[in-house]
Design an enzyme around this catalytic site. Structure first.
Site, short mmCIF file in Angstrom:
data_model
loop_
_atom_site.label_atom_id
_atom_site.label_comp_id
_atom_site.label_asym_id
_atom_site.label_seq_id
_atom_site.Cartn_x
_atom_site.Cartn_y
_atom_site.Cartn_z
N ARG A 214 0.84 -1.20 0.00
CA ARG A 214 0.00 0.00 0.00
C ARG A 214 0.88 1.25 0.00
O ARG A 214 0.66 2.18 -0.78
CB ARG A 214 -0.92 0.01 1.23
CG ARG A 214 -2.12 -0.91 1.11
CD ARG A 214 -3.08 -0.69 2.28
NE ARG A 214 -2.53 -1.12 3.54
CZ ARG A 214 -2.75 -2.30 4.11
NH1 ARG A 214 -3.56 -3.17 3.53
NH2 ARG A 214 -2.20 -2.61 5.27
N PHE A 230 -11.94 -4.75 -4.50
CA PHE A 230 -11.80 -5.50 -3.25
C PHE A 230 -11.09 -4.60 -2.23
O PHE A 230 -10.07 -4.96 -1.67
CB PHE A 230 -10.99 -6.80 -3.46
CG PHE A 230 -11.48 -7.66 -4.59
CD1 PHE A 230 -12.57 -8.52 -4.41
CD2 PHE A 230 -10.86 -7.63 -5.84
CE1 PHE A 230 -13.01 -9.35 -5.44
CE2 PHE A 230 -11.31 -8.44 -6.87
CZ PHE A 230 -12.39 -9.30 -6.68
N ASP A 252 -16.24 -2.86 -3.01
CA ASP A 252 -16.21 -4.05 -2.16
C ASP A 252 -17.63 -4.53 -1.95
O ASP A 252 -18.58 -3.75 -2.01
CB ASP A 252 -15.56 -3.76 -0.80
CG ASP A 252 -15.01 -5.02 -0.14
OD1 ASP A 252 -13.78 -5.23 -0.18
OD2 ASP A 252 -15.81 -5.81 0.42
N SER A 253 -17.78 -5.84 -1.72
CA SER A 253 -19.13 -6.39 -1.52
C SER A 253 -19.54 -6.33 -0.04
O SER A 253 -20.71 -6.58 0.27
CB SER A 253 -19.20 -7.83 -2.03
OG SER A 253 -18.25 -8.62 -1.34
N ASP A 302 -7.16 -6.91 -5.56
CA ASP A 302 -6.65 -7.69 -4.42
C ASP A 302 -7.77 -8.61 -3.91
O ASP A 302 -8.33 -8.37 -2.85
CB ASP A 302 -6.16 -6.74 -3.32
CG ASP A 302 -5.53 -7.47 -2.15
OD1 ASP A 302 -5.12 -8.63 -2.32
OD2 ASP A 302 -5.45 -6.87 -1.06
N CYS A 342 -3.53 -14.08 -3.01
CA CYS A 342 -3.12 -14.48 -1.66
C CYS A 342 -3.35 -15.99 -1.49
O CYS A 342 -3.40 -16.49 -0.37
CB CYS A 342 -3.86 -13.69 -0.60
SG CYS A 342 -5.64 -13.89 -0.64
N1 SAH Z 1 -6.81 -4.69 -0.40
C1 SAH Z 1 -7.43 -4.79 0.90
C2 SAH Z 1 -7.70 -6.21 1.31
C3 SAH Z 1 -8.65 -6.96 0.40
S1 SAH Z 1 -9.30 -8.40 1.11
C4 SAH Z 1 -6.55 -4.06 1.90
O1 SAH Z 1 -5.41 -3.67 1.55
O2 SAH Z 1 -6.97 -3.88 3.05
C5 SAH Z 1 -10.52 -8.89 0.02
C6 SAH Z 1 -11.80 -8.07 0.04
O3 SAH Z 1 -12.62 -8.58 -0.99
C7 SAH Z 1 -12.64 -8.16 1.31
O4 SAH Z 1 -12.88 -6.85 1.79
C8 SAH Z 1 -13.99 -8.78 0.85
O5 SAH Z 1 -15.10 -8.16 1.47
C9 SAH Z 1 -13.98 -8.45 -0.61
N2 SAH Z 1 -14.75 -9.33 -1.50
C10 SAH Z 1 -14.79 -10.69 -1.52
N3 SAH Z 1 -15.50 -11.14 -2.58
C11 SAH Z 1 -15.92 -10.04 -3.26
C12 SAH Z 1 -16.68 -9.82 -4.45
N4 SAH Z 1 -17.14 -10.84 -5.17
N5 SAH Z 1 -16.89 -8.56 -4.85
C13 SAH Z 1 -16.43 -7.51 -4.15
N6 SAH Z 1 -15.68 -7.64 -3.02
C14 SAH Z 1 -15.44 -8.90 -2.58
#
Ligand code: SAH
Length: 398
Positions: A214, A230, A252-253, A302, A342
């Site tokens: 980040r 995400f 994000d979902s 991500d 990940c």
């Molecule tokens: N990049 C972030 C971490 C991402 S973790 C950071 O640096 O903090 C993955 C994220 O994906 C989670 O917040 C989860 O809620 C979201 N997520 C999972 N499936 C999803 C989907 N189909 N659409 C949108 N978001 C999703």
């Protein structure tokens, strides 16, 4: 000092000698009577030679978690206290302790020879995970020592992951010691102010493994129109805005995550039309944007772990490919794609292939301008490289 002997099969001795920290139940020939779940065992070879020492749990697929390859090292309070102190010291020696207001992982399980233990520090509070039975039994000692070492105000437990079930333990969370953390702890990530909910947030509250990425991403963002997919609580979004992005769209979902993301953006002075937050499924959102002709100068991808086990590898690879193809289709010329996986079961090489096949199928000529991994406070033992689960590429389109 002797513990119950755990004799392993001949063809599995090498892995122990090479200091791989896990012994699967199938590798064990016999265990001396009297060894109870959670006890320490001495791992011995066919000839009875001493090979290592670890926590035994017959209920687990990983029947022994090794923590020592030195017979003179007796498991006792001083050994555990020493390992915790060393974990902290090693991080400080590589600049991985960001100071009193920052957050970092102080203990990363096997990598710190403390199997099943995770300790994250969020400003003045520690969050613990105890994921191996033998380690769970050391909870009081570990918490007290870690509090002393860090001078933390309070300790909270987040042992509420699937890993506990595999060890035959129930999930648990709640206060461990000292003051209870506030509903949200504010941390400072290289100047970004971020709110972390250690009670309900993902993992121990935040994705510390991405901290360095980040921070590093800021240098790429000046003048760009950014899409953060995400986004969770908006860590990359705040970074992009700090780095001079002209707009940042966060998707994000999870509604609670997005609400925190909105507050995190505001807290850092980024609110209004240029910083929309979208509660949506990422693949559908990307498809809609592609069809509407929406374009960006940088996209961050991500996703959650798509490959949870070997059977899911092919399906997971397909899912990574699909979102990468969609993300590439939104890039302006010269645009950047920060793409991550990940999934520990998907190696770096395979991930790169998947991303390549996304670029080939979408007719994009992309080049690698950066390679990313998990932060240095999540170290990886060379004897157990599979622990390096997070990988990422910074790609630039022509
Ligand atoms: N990049 C972030 C971490 C991402 S973790 C950071 O640096 O903090 C993955 C994220 O994906 C989670 O917040 C989860 O809620 C979201 N997520 C999972 N499936 C999803 C989907 N189909 N659409 C949108 N978001 C999703």
């Amino acid at each position: 000092m002797n513990f119950a002997a755990c004799r392993i099969k001949r063809d599995r001795e090498k892995s122990v000698r090479n200091r791989h920290p896990w012994i699967y139940s199938g590798a064990i020939q016999e265990v001396e009577a009297g060894a109870a779940p959670g006890d320490v065992v001495d791992v011995v070879g066919q000839e009875g030679e001493w090979l290592g020492r670890g926590f035994y749990n017959p209920a687990s697929e990983i029947a022994v978690h090794l923590f020592s390859w030195d017979r003179a090292e007796t498991p006792c309070d001083a050994l555990w206290a020493g390992r915790l102190a060393r974990a902290l010291e090693l991080r400080r020696s590589i600049g991985a302790d960001p100071g009193p207001d920052g957050a970092f992982r102080m203990v990363h399980s096997d990598s710190d020879l403390l199997p099943g233990l995770v300790v994250d520090r969020y400003a003045g509070f520690l969050v613990f995970q105890f994921l191996v039975l033998g380690m769970d039994r050391l909870k009081d000692l570990v918490v007290a020592e870690a509090m002393k070492l860090t001078g933390a105000k309070g300790a909270w437990e987040r042992s509420d992951t699937d890993a506990r079930g595999k060890e035959g333990m129930g999930r648990t969370h709640g206060p461990l010691a000292g003051e209870e953390p506030p509903v949200e702890i504010e941390i400072d990530e290289a100047g970004a102010r971020l709110l972390v909910d250690v009670r309900n947030g993902h993992k121990t509250g935040f994705y510390l493994d991405q901290a360095k990425n980040r921070i590093g991403s800021r240098a790429f963002m000046r003048g760009r129109k950014v899409l953060n997919c995400f986004c969770y609580t908006g860590g990359f979004s705040v970074s992009a805005a700090m780095g001079g992005a002209v707009s940042v769209t966060s998707v994000d979902s999870s509604r609670p995550a997005l609400e925190t993301a909105a507050r995190n953006m505001e807290l850092n002075g980024f609110s209004g039309e240029a910083f929309p937050l979208v509660n949506a499924d990422v693949p559908s959102c990307l498809r809609r944007m592609r069809d509407e002709g929406v374009r960006f100068d940088a996209v961050i991808l991500d996703p959650p772990r798509y490959v949870a086990n070997r059977d899911a590898l092919q399906r997971g690879a397909r899912a990574y490919k699909d979102i990468n193809m969609l993300a590439m289709s939104l890039l302006e010329p010269g645009g950047l794609l920060f793409t991550f996986s990940c999934s520990g079961l998907m190696g770096e090489e395979l991930f790169q292939k998947v991303v390549f096949s996304a670029s080939a199928d979408s007719g994009r000529n992309m080049r690698i301008v950066g390679r990313l991994a998990q932060a240095p406070d999540h170290p990886v033992l060379l004897s157990y490289p599979q622990a390096g689960y997070l990988k990422g590429l910074i790609l630039q389109g022509k």
